[in-house]
Design a protein around this motif. Structure first.
Motif, PDB file in Angstrom:
ATOM      1  N   UNK A   1       0.838  -1.196   0.000  1.00 44.54           N
ATOM      2  CA  UNK A   1       0.000   0.000   0.000  1.00 44.54           C
ATOM      3  C   UNK A   1       0.874   1.248   0.000  1.00 44.54           C
ATOM      4  N   UNK A   2       0.231   2.376  -0.205  1.00 44.89           N
ATOM      5  CA  UNK A   2       0.953   3.650  -0.236  1.00 44.89           C
ATOM      6  C   UNK A   2       0.057   4.733   0.351  1.00 44.89           C
ATOM      7  N   UNK A   3       0.640   5.562   1.245  1.00 43.70           N
ATOM      8  CA  UNK A   3      -0.095   6.683   1.850  1.00 43.70           C
ATOM      9  C   UNK A   3      -1.388   6.201   2.501  1.00 43.70           C
ATOM     10  N   UNK A   4      -1.261   5.126   3.247  1.00 43.17           N
ATOM     11  CA  UNK A   4      -2.432   4.548   3.913  1.00 43.17           C
ATOM     12  C   UNK A   4      -2.041   4.226   5.345  1.00 43.17           C
ATOM     13  N   UNK A   5      -2.556   3.143   5.915  1.00 34.26           N
ATOM     14  CA  UNK A   5      -2.215   2.743   7.280  1.00 34.26           C
ATOM     15  C   UNK A   5      -0.765   2.259   7.318  1.00 34.26           C
ATOM     16  N   UNK A   6      -0.030   2.662   8.354  1.00 34.16           N
ATOM     17  CA  UNK A   6       1.377   2.266   8.469  1.00 34.16           C
ATOM     18  C   UNK A   6       1.504   0.751   8.559  1.00 34.16           C
ATOM     19  N   UNK A   7       2.520   0.209   7.881  1.00 35.11           N
ATOM     20  CA  UNK A   7       2.860  -1.218   7.947  1.00 35.11           C
ATOM     21  C   UNK A   7       1.690  -2.107   7.540  1.00 35.11           C
ATOM     22  N   UNK A   8       0.944  -1.657   6.521  1.00 34.07           N
ATOM     23  CA  UNK A   8      -0.211  -2.430   6.066  1.00 34.07           C
ATOM     24  C   UNK A   8       0.000  -2.924   4.638  1.00 34.07           C
ATOM     25  N   UNK A   9      -0.630  -4.046   4.327  1.00 32.86           N
ATOM     26  CA  UNK A   9      -0.720  -4.558   2.962  1.00 32.86           C
ATOM     27  C   UNK A   9      -2.191  -4.830   2.688  1.00 32.86           C
ATOM     28  N   UNK A  10      -2.585  -4.875   1.401  1.00 35.85           N
ATOM     29  CA  UNK A  10      -4.003  -4.989   1.062  1.00 35.85           C
ATOM     30  C   UNK A  10      -4.244  -6.176   0.151  1.00 35.85           C
ATOM     31  N   UNK A  32      -7.914  -8.571  -1.139  1.00 31.89           N
ATOM     32  CA  UNK A  32      -9.169  -8.253  -1.811  1.00 31.89           C
ATOM     33  C   UNK A  32     -10.210  -7.954  -0.736  1.00 31.89           C
ATOM     34  N   UNK A  33     -10.282  -6.690  -0.344  1.00 33.73           N
ATOM     35  CA  UNK A  33     -11.231  -6.279   0.684  1.00 33.73           C
ATOM     36  C   UNK A  33     -10.763  -6.516   2.101  1.00 33.73           C
ATOM     37  N   UNK A  34      -9.564  -7.020   2.287  1.00 39.10           N
ATOM     38  CA  UNK A  34      -8.993  -7.223   3.615  1.00 39.10           C
ATOM     39  C   UNK A  34      -7.593  -6.630   3.638  1.00 39.10           C
ATOM     40  N   UNK A  35      -7.103  -6.381   4.844  1.00 42.49           N
ATOM     41  CA  UNK A  35      -5.750  -5.862   4.965  1.00 42.49           C
ATOM     42  C   UNK A  35      -5.023  -6.592   6.076  1.00 42.49           C
ATOM     43  N   UNK A  36      -3.710  -6.588   5.979  1.00 42.65           N
ATOM     44  CA  UNK A  36      -2.863  -7.070   7.065  1.00 42.65           C
ATOM     45  C   UNK A  36      -2.124  -5.873   7.640  1.00 42.65           C
ATOM     46  N   UNK A  37      -1.932  -5.873   8.948  1.00 43.42           N
ATOM     47  CA  UNK A  37      -1.205  -4.804   9.623  1.00 43.42           C
ATOM     48  C   UNK A  37      -0.152  -5.432  10.518  1.00 43.42           C
ATOM     49  N   UNK A  38       1.081  -5.020  10.327  1.00 42.90           N
ATOM     50  CA  UNK A  38       2.168  -5.496  11.192  1.00 42.90           C
ATOM     51  C   UNK A  38       2.286  -4.542  12.375  1.00 42.90           C
ATOM     52  N   UNK A  39       2.069  -5.085  13.565  1.00 48.44           N
ATOM     53  CA  UNK A  39       2.109  -4.276  14.775  1.00 48.44           C
ATOM     54  C   UNK A  39       3.549  -3.965  15.172  1.00 48.44           C
ATOM     55  N   UNK A  40       3.762  -2.952  15.999  1.00 49.70           N
ATOM     56  CA  UNK A  40       5.130  -2.597  16.402  1.00 49.70           C
ATOM     57  C   UNK A  40       5.914  -3.749  17.029  1.00 49.70           C
ATOM     58  N   UNK A  78       5.870  -6.756  15.994  1.00 50.40           N
ATOM     59  CA  UNK A  78       6.211  -7.725  14.960  1.00 50.40           C
ATOM     60  C   UNK A  78       5.077  -8.668  14.598  1.00 50.40           C
ATOM     61  N   UNK A  79       4.040  -8.751  15.411  1.00 50.31           N
ATOM     62  CA  UNK A  79       2.887  -9.602  15.107  1.00 50.31           C
ATOM     63  C   UNK A  79       2.088  -8.987  13.957  1.00 50.31           C
ATOM     64  N   UNK A  80       1.515  -9.850  13.111  1.00 45.83           N
ATOM     65  CA  UNK A  80       0.678  -9.401  12.008  1.00 45.83           C
ATOM     66  C   UNK A  80      -0.757  -9.825  12.246  1.00 45.83           C
ATOM     67  N   UNK A  81      -1.682  -8.887  12.095  1.00 46.01           N
ATOM     68  CA  UNK A  81      -3.103  -9.172  12.255  1.00 46.01           C
ATOM     69  C   UNK A  81      -3.811  -8.879  10.942  1.00 46.01           C
ATOM     70  N   UNK A  82      -4.985  -9.506  10.783  1.00 43.38           N
ATOM     71  CA  UNK A  82      -5.730  -9.411   9.531  1.00 43.38           C
ATOM     72  C   UNK A  82      -7.156  -8.960   9.807  1.00 43.38           C
ATOM     73  N   UNK A  83      -7.688  -8.151   8.908  1.00 44.26           N
ATOM     74  CA  UNK A  83      -9.062  -7.695   9.049  1.00 44.26           C
ATOM     75  C   UNK A  83      -9.284  -6.459   8.216  1.00 44.26           C
ATOM     76  N   UNK A  84     -10.005  -5.485   8.791  1.00 47.37           N
ATOM     77  CA  UNK A  84     -10.280  -4.252   8.068  1.00 47.37           C
ATOM     78  C   UNK A  84     -10.723  -3.180   9.049  1.00 47.37           C
TER      79      UNK A  84
END
Length: 530
Positions: free
Chosen positions: A448-457, A459-467, A469-475
């Motif tokens: 992603x770009x210019x969106x939530x920090x440390x996120x990937x997108x 199809x309608x869901x995103x992953x976020x890497x927490x400070x 190091x854990x990664x969570x999934x949702x929206x």
């Protein structure tokens, strides 16, 4: 108040919601049964589900019982319009069948040992009434189901975890309890330091649930937020839309490689937009380059209400952000187009597809996409407060609870509850909604770009890497006066959903996303971010 008292209160609150849904004047035994069937993860819900009797099946059986009762007195169900009381009390009283069911439940065990299974058993011990007739019509052996409950109780005599606000299981590990306490502190800080009107959070840990709030649902009355509160979920709507699209792909009714032009001829056209170069996958993962219509507030403000087609026209009046598949940019237009494709492929309204494919099968009784310009939130809800994006702590606060959702529709118009979102994402992450191929498609991400920090997108869901190091999934989703996050572990066994009924944050947080991130850290990293 004991743990069971808190749990029983939560059951009654859900039953009250069922009363308001069907327009009854009292809470009856079948409303208690619906409440237990919707109590995801409870012993009662698991027993009912094991018999193929989830919330949707209970509701269907009750509808059949009603039609059958009409036919027995010579009234055609199709010609009968169920009269609704002119005034349904906000706190309806317990009817005779509910009182008897509760009395039988209370007599079955010591109070400290009571749980949802005892409540279910009390309901099933009735020999006459709506519930026995509905069970018979559904082909459910009532005696066998009651025996199954008794077997469950004999195998697990200890009291079940009470899941009312802030209640912890006696057997919960210390680390889990400490995590809940950290979340509760953060909720309080979001109100006392962040200046928010109110906040709620619901946690699912396997078969256990925990719910807590801080602040108020209504600043005028001081009413507290509740587990049944519905709220606008903004862009979390996109996950529901993407799920419907992927189900249609699994059924062979469309392909992710189909172009927008194939399904919507000449709609994505003008100012160098070309629908023949944009496929459905690009719409769902925001790589289409189509202009985001909500970036043109001036055009949106020219009309009091909108159609999907008018929203797309606003978008294509601007040049593309980039050529298709050459970049990433969050665009609400993508999901308006996806919703239009769903309607073209099915011949039905998007709201109906979401209800029939997701909400009803999963028992998401508080989740729906409003029709047209309906500005109301149906059912129990908090007020939604906005500062209209002004960052001054002293900026005026406006009530945005009633608003025209047509401006957002498939991109962000849905309404839900914390419990429903946890149930939905738990099932989605756990692979219980989509076939494996479509599951793989949904969770294949792009940067992603210019969106939530440390996120990937995906199809309608995103992953976020927490400070940590854990990664969570949702929206996540944000609308005027309502910001929400629903994220969990990849397998869906652990989920956190939070909602704030204000769209600002003070006290060191730039916006509610900072609060949500701290909540996720408290749950998944074992520490608070404050």
């Amino acid at each position: 108040m004991s743990a069971f008292d808190k749990y029983l209160h939560a059951v009654i609150v859900r039953a009250t919601h069922e009363v308001h849904e069907d327009g009854s004047a009292t809470i009856d035994a079948h409303h208690l049964l619906l409440s237990l069937a919707a109590d995801q993860g409870s012993t009662a819900q698991r027993v009912l589900a094991s018999a193929g009797f989830d919330h949707a099946a209970v509701r269907e059986a009750l509808d059949r019982e009603f039609e059958h009762s009409l036919s027995m007195i010579g009234v055609s169900p199709g010609a009968y319009d169920l009269p609704r009381p002119s005034h349904v009390p906000r706190q309806p009283k317990l009817g005779a069948s509910a009182r008897l069911a509760l009395e039988r439940s209370f007599a079955s065990a010591r109070k400290k040992d009571l749980g949802s299974a005892h409540l279910l058993l009390g309901i099933l011990q009735a020999h006459i009434g709506t519930v026995p007739r509905a069970l018979a019509l559904a082909g459910i052996d009532q005696a066998e189901l009651a025996d199954r409950v008794r077997q469950t109780l004999s195998a697990r005599p200890d009291a079940e975890s009470a899941k009312a606000a802030g209640a912890l299981s006696e057997s919960a590990p210390d680390s889990r309890a400490e995590g809940y306490e950290a979340i509760q502190r953060l909720l309080q800080q979001a109100v006392t330091q962040g200046g928010l009107p109110g906040i709620l959070a619901e946690v699912h840990d396997g078969d256990r649930q925990w719910f807590a709030t801080a602040g108020v649902a209504d600043t005028r009355t001081g009413r507290e937020r509740s587990q049944q509160d519905r709220f606008r979920i903004g862009s979390i709507s996109k996950t529901f839309v993407a799920t419907v699209v992927l189900q249609l792909a699994a059924e062979g009714r469309l392909s992710l490689d189909d172009t927008a032009e194939q399904w919507l001829p000449s709609v994505v056209h003008g100012h160098h937009h070309d629908g023949s170069g944009v496929n459905i996958r690009m719409l769902l993962n925001h790589t289409s380059g189509i202009f985001n219509y909500t970036d043109d507030q001036e055009a949106l403000n020219r009309s009091e209400t909108h159609t999907p087609e008018s929203l797309v026209r606003i978008a294509v009046a601007h040049p593309p952000t980039f050529t298709p598949s050459s970049g990433w940019a969050y665009s609400n237009t993508n999901y308006v187009l996806a919703g239009m494709i769903v309607e073209r492929a099915t011949g039905r309204a998007l709201a109906e597809e979401i209800t029939e494919r997701i909400s009803r099968p999963l028992g998401l009784t508080g989740t729906y996409l409003p029709h047209g310009s309906d500005p109301t939130i149906h059912g129990p809800h908090s007020r939604h407060y906005t500062k209209l994006f002004q960052t001054d702590p002293g900026a005026p606060v406006h009530d945005a609870t009633e608003l025209d959702p047509s401006m957002f529709w498939a991109a962000g118009g849905m309404i839900s509850t914390a419990g429903d979102l946890n149930r939905f994402f738990g099932a989605l992450l756990g692979g219980r909604i989509l076939p494996p191929d479509q599951q793989h498609d949904m969770f294949t991400t792009v940067p992603t770009r210019d969106w939530i920090s440390d996120a990937a997108y995906g199809l309608g869901v995103s992953s976020v890497r927490l400070p940590c190091g854990e990664t969570v999934w949702g929206m996540g989703g944000a609308l005027f006066g309502s910001w929400s996050y629903s994220y969990g572990a990849r397998g869906g066994a652990q989920m956190v959903t939070a909602n704030v009924n204000g769209d600002w944050a003070n006290g060191g947080w730039d916006d509610p996303i900072g609060i949500f991130t701290d909540l996720l850290q408290a749950k998944f990293c074992g520490r608070s971010g404050t």
